[in-house]
Design a protein around this motif. Sequence first.
Motif, PDB file in Angstrom:
ATOM      1  N   ARG A  29       0.845  -1.201   0.000  1.00  0.00           N
ATOM      2  CA  ARG A  29       0.000   0.000   0.000  1.00  0.00           C
ATOM      3  C   ARG A  29       0.876   1.243   0.000  1.00  0.00           C
ATOM      4  N   ASP A  40     -11.751   7.989   5.148  1.00  0.00           N
ATOM      5  CA  ASP A  40     -12.000   7.841   3.714  1.00  0.00           C
ATOM      6  C   ASP A  40     -10.854   8.428   2.885  1.00  0.00           C
ATOM      7  N   THR A  41     -10.334   9.562   3.320  1.00  0.00           N
ATOM      8  CA  THR A  41      -9.202  10.172   2.621  1.00  0.00           C
ATOM      9  C   THR A  41      -7.964   9.301   2.759  1.00  0.00           C
ATOM     10  N   GLU A  43      -7.857   6.074   3.076  1.00  0.00           N
ATOM     11  CA  GLU A  43      -8.030   4.917   2.203  1.00  0.00           C
ATOM     12  C   GLU A  43      -7.812   5.297   0.738  1.00  0.00           C
ATOM     13  N   SER A  44      -8.290   6.475   0.334  1.00  0.00           N
ATOM     14  CA  SER A  44      -8.098   6.929  -1.040  1.00  0.00           C
ATOM     15  C   SER A  44      -6.619   7.128  -1.359  1.00  0.00           C
ATOM     16  N   LEU A  47      -4.919   3.657  -1.625  1.00  0.00           N
ATOM     17  CA  LEU A  47      -5.267   2.959  -2.863  1.00  0.00           C
ATOM     18  C   LEU A  47      -4.727   3.654  -4.114  1.00  0.00           C
ATOM     19  N   GLY A  48      -4.195   4.862  -3.947  1.00  0.00           N
ATOM     20  CA  GLY A  48      -3.597   5.576  -5.067  1.00  0.00           C
ATOM     21  C   GLY A  48      -4.536   6.490  -5.815  1.00  0.00           C
ATOM     22  N   PHE A  49      -5.751   6.709  -5.291  1.00  0.00           N
ATOM     23  CA  PHE A  49      -6.678   7.622  -5.945  1.00  0.00           C
ATOM     24  C   PHE A  49      -6.273   9.075  -5.731  1.00  0.00           C
ATOM     25  N   ILE A  50      -5.588   9.360  -4.627  1.00  0.00           N
ATOM     26  CA  ILE A  50      -5.069  10.695  -4.328  1.00  0.00           C
ATOM     27  C   ILE A  50      -3.561  10.553  -4.176  1.00  0.00           C
ATOM     28  N   ASP A  51      -2.818  11.377  -4.898  1.00  0.00           N
ATOM     29  CA  ASP A  51      -1.360  11.322  -4.838  1.00  0.00           C
ATOM     30  C   ASP A  51      -0.852  12.457  -3.964  1.00  0.00           C
TER      31      ASP A  51
END
Length: 61
Positions: A29, A40-41, A43-44, A47-51
């Motif tokens: 991860r 939630d942030t 986790e994002s 997971l790579g949704f937010i860099d």
Amino acid sequence: MSLLDLPPTPTDADPVILPGFSTGLGITRRPVPRWVTDPDTRESIALGFIDIDDDFMGEPA
């Protein structure tokens, strides 16, 4: 520069995993800064949704 541009390594050298390679493949991860508290942030980011840029990771230089 690409991986093909790198010089060859000796045959007896230890294997090296490039930074970000294992996270890009989903093996590990992504690191999440300690200052991010919203689940939630967090986790994002993991997971790579937010860099998050390395300058904002909150680790000492």
